[in-house]
Design an enzyme around this catalytic site. Structure first.
Site, PDB file in Angstrom:
ATOM      1  N   ASP A   1      -4.982   0.379 -10.358  1.00 38.17           N
ATOM      2  CA  ASP A   1      -6.181   1.161 -10.409  1.00 38.17           C
ATOM      3  C   ASP A   1      -6.615   1.369 -11.641  1.00 38.17           C
ATOM      4  O   ASP A   1      -5.942   1.476 -12.750  1.00 38.17           O
ATOM      5  CB  ASP A   1      -5.919   2.727  -9.440  1.00 38.17           C
TER       6      ASP A   1
ATOM      7  N   ASP B   1     -10.163   0.157  -2.740  1.00 38.97           N
ATOM      8  CA  ASP B   1     -10.118   1.339  -2.184  1.00 38.97           C
ATOM      9  C   ASP B   1     -11.634   1.830  -1.958  1.00 38.97           C
ATOM     10  O   ASP B   1     -11.824   2.524  -0.906  1.00 38.97           O
ATOM     11  CB  ASP B   1      -9.693   2.686  -3.383  1.00 38.97           C
TER      12      ASP B   1
END
Length: 180
Positions: free
Chosen positions: A128, A154
């Protein structure tokens, strides 16, 4: 004979079989490219690098679970589940082509699942790197802490799911109006 008013999902022709496959492939490629860039140019634990001041920062972190670190330490089982879901959606769209809007939305969700599955299977964790100070200020105002750091995969899942909800409400509303 009067024809009924088409709903949002009926207005458009069925998507060609290749559309969701190509879109999912492009989104997975974008996700993997940004993750590779982040792994090369960012260091975990280092201060965030501003990209769009106040809106987007780069901050490298890893997640071995799902959203908000749920099921931490379960990267591989989650990756297998994500991969099966992503490929299952694409298989369904290949087997039974859907209207364009629905095909695009489901391709987004599929791409997000596959993008994070690749990380989970390859690294045992999901990379991330996108942080939004604006979103964090909203979640902190709601006493929910900082908004999670996320990635392109995401975004595909979240935006695709929101679009699917909107599409279903618009379709239901149109169907109710047509019934009158």
């Amino acid at each position: 004979m009067l024809r009924s008013v088409p709903t949002l999902t009926d207005r458009f022709r069925r998507a060609p079989v290749w559309l969701p496959l190509v879109l999912a492939a492009l989104l997975v490629a974008a996700d993997q490219a940004l993750k590779a860039w982040a792994l090369t140019n960012l260091q975990e634990g280092q201060p965030a690098q501003q990209f769009i001041p106040g809106l987007v920062e780069w901050y490298l972190t890893f997640n071995t679970g799902a959203a908000w670190s749920l099921f931490s330490g379960s990267a591989v089982p989650l990756a297998v589940g994500r991969l099966l879901i992503g490929l299952g959606i694409l298989g369904y769209l290949t087997w039974k082509p859907q209207p364009r809007a629905l095909s695009v939305i489901l391709a987004m969700i599929s791409a997000g699942a596959i993008g994070n599955a690749i990380d989970g299977l390859r690294q045992g964790k999901v990379t991330d790197m996108i942080h939004s100070p604006l979103l964090s200020s909203v979640t902190r105002a709601l006493n929910a802490g900082d908004f999670p750091i996320f990635n392109v995969a995401d975004m595909c899942v979240v935006l695709g799911t929101l679009a699917l909800l909107i599409l279903s409400f618009v379709g239901d509303r149109q169907a109710k109006q047509d019934a009158r």
